[in-house]
Design a protein around this motif. Sequence first.
Motif, PDB file in Angstrom:
ATOM      1  N   ILE A   9       1.006  -1.325  -0.141  1.00 14.86           N
ATOM      2  CA  ILE A   9      -0.103   0.358  -0.021  1.00 14.86           C
ATOM      3  C   ILE A   9       1.224   1.134   0.135  1.00 14.86           C
ATOM      4  CG2 ILE A   9      -1.505   1.709   1.268  1.00 14.86           C
ATOM      5  CD1 ILE A   9      -2.520  -1.457   2.247  1.00 14.86           C
ATOM      6  N   ILE A  10       1.008   1.744  -1.073  1.00  9.63           N
ATOM      7  CA  ILE A  10       1.233   3.200  -0.705  1.00  9.63           C
ATOM      8  C   ILE A  10       0.230   4.308  -1.095  1.00  9.63           C
ATOM      9  CG2 ILE A  10       1.120   3.199  -3.265  1.00  9.63           C
ATOM     10  CD1 ILE A  10       4.445   4.472  -3.322  1.00  9.63           C
ATOM     11  N   GLY A  11       1.201   5.708  -0.302  1.00 11.88           N
ATOM     12  CA  GLY A  11      -0.230   7.041  -0.599  1.00 11.88           C
ATOM     13  C   GLY A  11       0.988   7.642  -0.569  1.00 11.88           C
ATOM     14  N   ASP A  12       0.319   9.097  -0.073  1.00 16.61           N
ATOM     15  CA  ASP A  12       1.108  10.419   0.121  1.00 16.61           C
ATOM     16  C   ASP A  12       1.091  10.062   1.549  1.00 16.61           C
ATOM     17  OD1 ASP A  12      -1.874  10.717   0.963  1.00 16.61           O
ATOM     18  OD2 ASP A  12      -1.416  12.473   1.279  1.00 16.61           O
ATOM     19  N   ALA A  13       2.234  11.255   2.297  1.00 11.31           N
ATOM     20  CA  ALA A  13       2.733  10.955   3.827  1.00 11.31           C
ATOM     21  C   ALA A  13       1.679  10.723   4.226  1.00 11.31           C
ATOM     22  CB  ALA A  13       3.635  11.967   3.986  1.00 11.31           C
ATOM     23  N   GLN A  14       0.516  11.876   4.188  1.00  9.57           N
ATOM     24  CA  GLN A  14      -0.758  12.148   5.070  1.00  9.57           C
ATOM     25  C   GLN A  14      -1.935  10.853   4.995  1.00  9.57           C
ATOM     26  OE1 GLN A  14       0.266  14.402   2.722  1.00  9.57           O
ATOM     27  NE2 GLN A  14       1.442  15.332   4.673  1.00  9.57           N
ATOM     28  N   ALA A  39       1.922   9.167  -8.742  1.00 10.91           N
ATOM     29  CA  ALA A  39       2.850  10.273  -7.829  1.00 10.91           C
ATOM     30  C   ALA A  39       0.812  11.086  -8.209  1.00 10.91           C
ATOM     31  CB  ALA A  39       4.162  11.440  -8.228  1.00 10.91           C
ATOM     32  N   GLU A  40       0.935  11.403  -9.273  1.00  9.57           N
ATOM     33  CA  GLU A  40      -0.317  12.108  -9.230  1.00  9.57           C
ATOM     34  C   GLU A  40      -1.904  12.266  -8.337  1.00  9.57           C
ATOM     35  OE1 GLU A  40      -2.293  15.188 -12.794  1.00  9.57           O
ATOM     36  OE2 GLU A  40      -1.056  14.461 -12.948  1.00  9.57           O
ATOM     37  N   LYS A  41      -1.949  10.836  -8.726  1.00  8.12           N
ATOM     38  CA  LYS A  41      -2.865  10.146  -8.150  1.00  8.12           C
ATOM     39  C   LYS A  41      -3.362   9.983  -6.897  1.00  8.12           C
ATOM     40  CE  LYS A  41      -5.303   5.370  -8.940  1.00  8.12           C
ATOM     41  NZ  LYS A  41      -5.444   4.558  -9.935  1.00  8.12           N
ATOM     42  N   LEU A  42      -1.617  10.052  -6.155  1.00 11.47           N
ATOM     43  CA  LEU A  42      -1.780   9.905  -4.807  1.00 11.47           C
ATOM     44  C   LEU A  42      -1.572  10.851  -4.203  1.00 11.47           C
ATOM     45  CD1 LEU A  42       0.103   5.731  -4.994  1.00 11.47           C
ATOM     46  CD2 LEU A  42      -2.745   6.247  -4.370  1.00 11.47           C
ATOM     47  N   GLY A  43      -1.581  12.393  -4.841  1.00 10.66           N
ATOM     48  CA  GLY A  43      -1.340  13.060  -3.868  1.00 10.66           C
ATOM     49  C   GLY A  43       0.041  13.253  -3.630  1.00 10.66           C
ATOM     50  N   ILE A  44       1.504  12.660  -4.544  1.00  9.16           N
ATOM     51  CA  ILE A  44       2.534  12.507  -3.723  1.00  9.16           C
ATOM     52  C   ILE A  44       3.189  14.379  -4.713  1.00  9.16           C
ATOM     53  CG2 ILE A  44       4.810  11.226  -3.812  1.00  9.16           C
ATOM     54  CD1 ILE A  44       3.089   9.110  -3.003  1.00  9.16           C
ATOM     55  N   LYS A  45       3.897  15.457  -3.974  1.00  9.48           N
ATOM     56  CA  LYS A  45       4.427  15.795  -4.296  1.00  9.48           C
ATOM     57  C   LYS A  45       5.677  16.079  -4.365  1.00  9.48           C
ATOM     58  CE  LYS A  45       0.100  18.314  -4.761  1.00  9.48           C
ATOM     59  NZ  LYS A  45      -1.172  18.343  -5.277  1.00  9.48           N
ATOM     60  N   PRO A  46       6.498  16.550  -5.642  1.00  9.36           N
ATOM     61  CA  PRO A  46       7.569  16.867  -5.654  1.00  9.36           C
ATOM     62  C   PRO A  46       8.023  17.826  -4.314  1.00  9.36           C
ATOM     63  CG  PRO A  46       6.496  16.785  -8.485  1.00  9.36           C
ATOM     64  CD  PRO A  46       5.078  17.370  -7.139  1.00  9.36           C
ATOM     65  N   ILE A  47       9.078  17.342  -4.247  1.00 13.04           N
ATOM     66  CA  ILE A  47      10.253  18.292  -3.315  1.00 13.04           C
ATOM     67  C   ILE A  47      11.567  18.454  -3.786  1.00 13.04           C
ATOM     68  CG2 ILE A  47      11.539  18.025  -0.484  1.00 13.04           C
ATOM     69  CD1 ILE A  47       9.412  16.245   0.198  1.00 13.04           C
ATOM     70  N   ALA A  48      11.976  17.626  -4.369  1.00 16.77           N
ATOM     71  CA  ALA A  48      13.506  18.222  -4.700  1.00 16.77           C
ATOM     72  C   ALA A  48      14.022  17.238  -5.960  1.00 16.77           C
ATOM     73  CB  ALA A  48      14.352  17.206  -3.976  1.00 16.77           C
ATOM     74  N   GLU A  49      14.863  17.988  -6.739  1.00 12.15           N
ATOM     75  CA  GLU A  49      15.510  17.085  -8.217  1.00 12.15           C
ATOM     76  C   GLU A  49      16.324  16.194  -8.019  1.00 12.15           C
ATOM     77  OE1 GLU A  49      15.548  19.362 -11.714  1.00 12.15           O
ATOM     78  OE2 GLU A  49      13.572  19.914 -11.103  1.00 12.15           O
ATOM     79  N   THR A  50      17.343  15.298  -8.475  1.00  9.54           N
ATOM     80  CA  THR A  50      18.100  14.439  -8.682  1.00  9.54           C
ATOM     81  C   THR A  50      18.624  14.151  -9.629  1.00  9.54           C
ATOM     82  OG1 THR A  50      19.936  12.967  -6.403  1.00  9.54           O
ATOM     83  CG2 THR A  50      17.545  12.215  -7.124  1.00  9.54           C
ATOM     84  N   GLU A  51      19.722  13.545  -9.528  1.00 13.21           N
ATOM     85  CA  GLU A  51      20.454  12.249 -10.473  1.00 13.21           C
ATOM     86  C   GLU A  51      20.411  10.979 -10.064  1.00 13.21           C
ATOM     87  OE1 GLU A  51      22.718  13.689 -14.045  1.00 13.21           O
ATOM     88  OE2 GLU A  51      24.535  13.205 -12.742  1.00 13.21           O
TER      89      GLU A  51
END
Length: 125
Positions: A9-14, A39-51
Amino acid sequence: MGYVRAKAIIGDAQKSRLEEVDFLADSGAFFPTISPSLAEKLGIKPIAETELILADKRKAKAVLSNAYFKLLDREGIFQVAIMDVIEPLLGVTVLEGLGIKIDPCTGKLEYSRAYGLAILATIKP
């Protein structure tokens, strides 16, 4: 050994949007990785970028966020990479953090230690 898949089960942090998802358990991947559409479906918003360095040694850009994961009967909040993937990957941060390992003989997930999120800090008595 073949591929090991696991439902989590995965979801947003809240935990306001949750979904059961089939993941490919990948002990060679650090981050769990999901598609931008999930991510969009679950409301998981980007915080930072990485490589990131992919399995074939190519470099790829990804965004990071935090997501709730529940695997077997254990749960926690972990960083997740968001990028175009063929299928969601379950990386070692979630597996190790929840005390779960891949048994290469059975191809199943099993407990590796007692439950409790692992930390790298010492606690003052």
